[in-house]
Design a protein around this motif. Structure first.
Motif, PDB file in Angstrom:
ATOM      1  N   PRO A   1      42.872  38.988  45.542  1.00 34.17           N
ATOM      2  CA  PRO A   1      44.332  39.008  45.685  1.00 34.17           C
ATOM      3  C   PRO A   1      45.017  40.316  45.301  1.00 34.17           C
ATOM      4  N   TRP A   2      44.283  41.308  44.909  1.00 31.57           N
ATOM      5  CA  TRP A   2      44.907  42.536  44.417  1.00 31.57           C
ATOM      6  C   TRP A   2      45.217  43.488  45.557  1.00 31.57           C
ATOM      7  N   LYS A   3      46.222  44.317  45.327  1.00 27.62           N
ATOM      8  CA  LYS A   3      46.667  45.273  46.334  1.00 27.62           C
ATOM      9  C   LYS A   3      45.566  46.293  46.632  1.00 27.62           C
ATOM     10  N   GLU A   4      45.342  46.523  47.926  1.00 30.72           N
ATOM     11  CA  GLU A   4      44.367  47.526  48.321  1.00 30.72           C
ATOM     12  C   GLU A   4      45.001  48.915  48.250  1.00 30.72           C
ATOM     13  N   GLN A   5      44.225  49.862  47.762  1.00 30.85           N
ATOM     14  CA  GLN A   5      44.671  51.241  47.668  1.00 30.85           C
ATOM     15  C   GLN A   5      43.692  52.124  48.431  1.00 30.85           C
ATOM     16  N   GLU A   6      44.087  53.353  48.694  1.00 33.13           N
ATOM     17  CA  GLU A   6      43.240  54.273  49.453  1.00 33.13           C
ATOM     18  C   GLU A   6      43.157  55.627  48.774  1.00 33.13           C
TER      19      GLU A   6
ATOM     20  N   GLY B   1      37.717  54.534  36.188  1.00 32.58           N
ATOM     21  CA  GLY B   1      36.870  53.640  35.403  1.00 32.58           C
ATOM     22  C   GLY B   1      36.706  54.122  33.979  1.00 32.58           C
ATOM     23  N   ALA B   2      36.536  55.431  33.801  1.00 33.90           N
ATOM     24  CA  ALA B   2      36.385  55.991  32.459  1.00 33.90           C
ATOM     25  C   ALA B   2      37.632  55.754  31.612  1.00 33.90           C
ATOM     26  N   ASN B   3      38.767  55.588  32.299  1.00 33.67           N
ATOM     27  CA  ASN B   3      40.021  55.307  31.595  1.00 33.67           C
ATOM     28  C   ASN B   3      40.335  53.820  31.510  1.00 33.67           C
ATOM     29  N   GLY B   4      39.347  52.987  31.861  1.00 36.96           N
ATOM     30  CA  GLY B   4      39.503  51.545  31.692  1.00 36.96           C
ATOM     31  C   GLY B   4      40.013  50.779  32.892  1.00 36.96           C
ATOM     32  N   GLN B   5      40.264  51.452  34.008  1.00 36.50           N
ATOM     33  CA  GLN B   5      40.740  50.760  35.199  1.00 36.50           C
ATOM     34  C   GLN B   5      39.555  50.185  35.966  1.00 36.50           C
ATOM     35  N   ILE B   6      39.653  48.923  36.354  1.00 40.34           N
ATOM     36  CA  ILE B   6      38.584  48.248  37.097  1.00 40.34           C
ATOM     37  C   ILE B   6      38.893  48.353  38.591  1.00 40.34           C
ATOM     38  N   SER B   7      38.212  49.269  39.254  1.00 42.92           N
ATOM     39  CA  SER B   7      38.365  49.443  40.695  1.00 42.92           C
ATOM     40  C   SER B   7      37.217  48.708  41.385  1.00 42.92           C
ATOM     41  N   VAL B   8      37.553  47.904  42.369  1.00 43.07           N
ATOM     42  CA  VAL B   8      36.565  47.101  43.095  1.00 43.07           C
ATOM     43  C   VAL B   8      36.484  47.636  44.522  1.00 43.07           C
ATOM     44  N   PHE B   9      35.261  47.845  45.020  1.00 36.20           N
ATOM     45  CA  PHE B   9      35.097  48.417  46.349  1.00 36.20           C
ATOM     46  C   PHE B   9      33.744  48.035  46.929  1.00 36.20           C
ATOM     47  N   GLN B  10      33.580  48.346  48.213  1.00 32.42           N
ATOM     48  CA  GLN B  10      32.343  48.069  48.931  1.00 32.42           C
ATOM     49  C   GLN B  10      31.580  49.372  49.164  1.00 32.42           C
ATOM     50  N   LEU B  11      30.267  49.296  49.018  1.00 29.34           N
ATOM     51  CA  LEU B  11      29.395  50.431  49.310  1.00 29.34           C
ATOM     52  C   LEU B  11      28.320  49.961  50.286  1.00 29.34           C
ATOM     53  N   GLU B  12      28.131  50.702  51.353  1.00 27.90           N
ATOM     54  CA  GLU B  12      27.159  50.321  52.372  1.00 27.90           C
ATOM     55  C   GLU B  12      25.860  51.084  52.201  1.00 27.90           C
ATOM     56  N   CYS B  13      24.767  50.367  52.368  1.00 31.87           N
ATOM     57  CA  CYS B  13      23.450  50.981  52.354  1.00 31.87           C
ATOM     58  C   CYS B  13      22.946  50.984  53.802  1.00 31.87           C
TER      59      CYS B  13
ATOM     60  N   SER C   1      19.055  49.541  54.367  1.00 29.88           N
ATOM     61  CA  SER C   1      18.805  48.099  54.392  1.00 29.88           C
ATOM     62  C   SER C   1      19.813  47.320  55.220  1.00 29.88           C
ATOM     63  N   GLY C   2      20.982  47.904  55.455  1.00 27.34           N
ATOM     64  CA  GLY C   2      22.047  47.178  56.137  1.00 27.34           C
ATOM     65  C   GLY C   2      22.894  46.348  55.196  1.00 27.34           C
ATOM     66  N   ASN C   3      22.522  46.313  53.910  1.00 28.14           N
ATOM     67  CA  ASN C   3      23.306  45.570  52.927  1.00 28.14           C
ATOM     68  C   ASN C   3      24.601  46.292  52.598  1.00 28.14           C
ATOM     69  N   VAL C   4      25.571  45.517  52.179  1.00 30.19           N
ATOM     70  CA  VAL C   4      26.794  46.047  51.596  1.00 30.19           C
ATOM     71  C   VAL C   4      26.845  45.512  50.177  1.00 30.19           C
ATOM     72  N   TYR C   5      27.281  46.358  49.261  1.00 32.39           N
ATOM     73  CA  TYR C   5      27.374  45.987  47.847  1.00 32.39           C
ATOM     74  C   TYR C   5      28.829  45.939  47.426  1.00 32.39           C
ATOM     75  N   LEU C   6      29.181  44.914  46.678  1.00 32.36           N
ATOM     76  CA  LEU C   6      30.489  44.835  46.054  1.00 32.36           C
ATOM     77  C   LEU C   6      30.315  45.408  44.657  1.00 32.36           C
ATOM     78  N   ALA C   7      31.039  46.458  44.372  1.00 32.97           N
ATOM     79  CA  ALA C   7      30.860  47.194  43.119  1.00 32.97           C
ATOM     80  C   ALA C   7      32.178  47.281  42.371  1.00 32.97           C
ATOM     81  N   ALA C   8      32.083  47.548  41.073  1.00 33.32           N
ATOM     82  CA  ALA C   8      33.273  47.724  40.232  1.00 33.32           C
ATOM     83  C   ALA C   8      33.026  48.838  39.231  1.00 33.32           C
ATOM     84  N   THR C   9      34.083  49.578  38.955  1.00 31.35           N
ATOM     85  CA  THR C   9      33.986  50.627  37.944  1.00 31.35           C
ATOM     86  C   THR C   9      34.084  50.020  36.549  1.00 31.35           C
TER      87      THR C   9
ATOM     88  N   LYS D   1      38.666  52.816  50.615  1.00 36.20           N
ATOM     89  CA  LYS D   1      39.555  51.737  50.178  1.00 36.20           C
ATOM     90  C   LYS D   1      38.981  51.037  48.947  1.00 36.20           C
ATOM     91  N   TYR D   2      39.899  50.629  48.075  1.00 38.46           N
ATOM     92  CA  TYR D   2      39.506  49.911  46.869  1.00 38.46           C
ATOM     93  C   TYR D   2      40.672  49.058  46.382  1.00 38.46           C
TER      94      TYR D   2
END
Length: 114
Positions: free
Chosen positions: A83-88, A36-48, A51-59, A97-98
């Motif tokens: 539609p983007w390729k998932e990475q690990e 993220g600091a280098n400008g790449q937008i990584s999208v991922f899920q974080l679980e709480c 609360s039981g919530n899941v958050y969709l987050a991005a760098t 995964k993101y």
């Protein structure tokens, strides 16, 4: 959701601790913060677990931004439909995964935020 960036703190060389909007803590790989600091937008899920919530987050270059919150099945469906390729990232903490978005604007467009 609130568009402000939550404060983060490094736990060790491989994990960052992040407060959630529901007043809990979650963790994500430090290498995603580097991307993220280098400008790449990584999208991922974080679980709480509190609360039981899941958050969709991005760098972003300045940190992590939570863009959606909800039940695990709903957030997972949003994530899977991207539609983007998932990475690990595989390390001693497990598998994380993101997906890499071509831009933050494209990520928000997919979420209907314009």
């Amino acid at each position: 959701m609130d568009n402000s960036l939550p404060p983060q703190r490094v736990i060790n060389e491989s994990l960052i601790c992040l407060p959630t909007p529901c007043d809990d803590l979650t963790y994500y790989p430090a290498s995603l913060a580097d991307l993220g600091a280098n400008g790449q937008i990584s999208v991922f899920q974080l679980e709480c677990f509190k609360s039981g919530n899941v958050y969709l987050a991005a760098t972003l270059t300045e940190g992590i931004n939570y863009r959606r919150a909800g039940a695990p099945a709903i957030i997972n469906a949003l994530y899977e439909d991207m539609p983007w390729k998932e990475q690990e990232i595989i390390n001693h903490n497990g598998i994380f995964k993101y997906k890499v978005a071509p831009s933050y604007a494209e990520f928000e467009r997919l979420l209907g935020i314009e």
